[in-house]
Motif scaffolding. Structure first.
Motif, PDB file in Angstrom:
ATOM      1  N   PRO A  18       0.833  -1.211   0.000  1.00  0.00           N
ATOM      2  CA  PRO A  18       0.000   0.000   0.000  1.00  0.00           C
ATOM      3  C   PRO A  18       0.863   1.254   0.000  1.00  0.00           C
ATOM      4  CG  PRO A  18       0.041  -1.018   2.186  1.00  0.00           C
ATOM      5  CD  PRO A  18       0.751  -1.964   1.260  1.00  0.00           C
ATOM      6  N   HIS A  19       0.424   2.264  -0.722  1.00  0.00           N
ATOM      7  CA  HIS A  19       1.137   3.535  -0.795  1.00  0.00           C
ATOM      8  C   HIS A  19       0.205   4.646  -0.363  1.00  0.00           C
ATOM      9  CE1 HIS A  19       4.148   1.378  -3.064  1.00  0.00           C
ATOM     10  NE2 HIS A  19       3.339   1.169  -4.074  1.00  0.00           N
ATOM     11  N   SER A  20       0.799   5.793  -0.059  1.00  0.00           N
ATOM     12  CA  SER A  20      -0.008   6.978   0.153  1.00  0.00           C
ATOM     13  C   SER A  20      -0.657   7.358  -1.175  1.00  0.00           C
ATOM     14  CB  SER A  20       0.866   8.133   0.642  1.00  0.00           C
ATOM     15  OG  SER A  20       1.715   8.583  -0.412  1.00  0.00           O
ATOM     16  N   PRO A  21      -1.794   8.077  -1.141  1.00  0.00           N
ATOM     17  CA  PRO A  21      -2.413   8.505  -2.406  1.00  0.00           C
ATOM     18  C   PRO A  21      -1.467   9.304  -3.288  1.00  0.00           C
ATOM     19  CG  PRO A  21      -3.946   8.802  -0.589  1.00  0.00           C
ATOM     20  CD  PRO A  21      -2.617   8.422   0.028  1.00  0.00           C
ATOM     21  N   THR A  22      -0.629  10.143  -2.674  1.00  0.00           N
ATOM     22  CA  THR A  22       0.294  10.948  -3.478  1.00  0.00           C
ATOM     23  C   THR A  22       1.317  10.080  -4.186  1.00  0.00           C
ATOM     24  OG1 THR A  22       0.033  12.838  -1.986  1.00  0.00           O
ATOM     25  CG2 THR A  22       1.968  12.833  -3.419  1.00  0.00           C
ATOM     26  N   LEU A  23       1.912   9.120  -3.478  1.00  0.00           N
ATOM     27  CA  LEU A  23       2.898   8.252  -4.113  1.00  0.00           C
ATOM     28  C   LEU A  23       2.243   7.378  -5.176  1.00  0.00           C
ATOM     29  CD1 LEU A  23       5.690   7.138  -4.444  1.00  0.00           C
ATOM     30  CD2 LEU A  23       5.317   5.660  -2.469  1.00  0.00           C
TER      31      LEU A  23
END
Length: 214
Positions: A18-23
């Motif tokens: 999982p990533h941050s929305p920005t990444l």
């Protein structure tokens, strides 16, 4: 117009992490030259190019010089490109000339990536060029964030002296390429990214090796 969020939602990453929305959004950027109107307006392109000025800049030399071509000036600029191509390669085929003229005259907007370089100072020219390249990547990401598409292209004609001069760039200035700008006409195809494990290694005191080199 395909808004950035729609493009982002239409592209899946190939990682289960999982990533941050920005990444995740940054990982969804892809070059696109299937571009149509509208291009950014003058306020949008000013904000987008401002992102380029956030690139690392050793010595605060500010080497970025952006020349924006749009509207009725596109055909005039395409003529300059053709003239530079002929100057560099007198025997160039008409097919190549026609293709390049069409490309530059039909793109909704082109941004010339000018480089104002100081060759005699303490900061190596290579670092100044790297700053321009970092700025260009920021611009591409900013275009993506605003729902536009972009593609960075170049050519051996772009530093022909008369071509540079016609754009207002001096003898010590150079061009790093051009970014085509517009609205994607379809959701860009997302090619499978290389595996990062092939291109990174953790240093443990001994020289590293990369899987990509084996």
């Amino acid at each position: 117009m395909l808004p950035a969020l729609a493009i982002y939602k239409g592209i899946m990453t190939d990682s289960a992490t999982p990533h941050s929305p920005t990444l995740s959004f940054l990982l969804s950027r892809v070059s696109c030259d299937a571009l149509a109107e509208p291009a950014p307006d003058k306020h949008q392109i000013a904000a987008i190019l401002s992102a380029g000025l956030r690139a690392p800049d050793h010595g605060k030399l500010r080497p970025w010089r952006y020349v924006v071509i749009k509207g009725k000036r596109r055909a005039q600029f395409a003529e300059l490109v053709v003239r530079a191509m002929r100057a560099v390669e007198p025997d160039i085929s008409e097919k190549k000339i026609e293709k390049r003229f069409h490309r530059f005259s039909e793109m909704p907007m082109t941004v010339v990536l000018g480089m104002h370089l100081e060759e005699s100072g303490k900061i190596p020219v290579s670092e100044q060029e790297a700053s321009v390249a970092a700025g260009a990547m920021n611009v591409l990401n900013a275009l993506h964030a605003e729902g536009f598409g972009g593609m960075w292209v170049s050519g051996d004609y772009m530093n022909e002296p008369e071509f540079r001069s016609a754009l207002g760039l001096g003898d010590s200035d150079r061009i790093a390429g051009f970014i085509f700008v517009g609205t994607p006409t379809k959701t860009p195809h997302m090619p499978r990214r290389p595996e990062i494990e092939d291109y990174m290694a953790f240093w443990t005191g001994e020289p590293v090796s990369f899987r990509a080199d084996t």
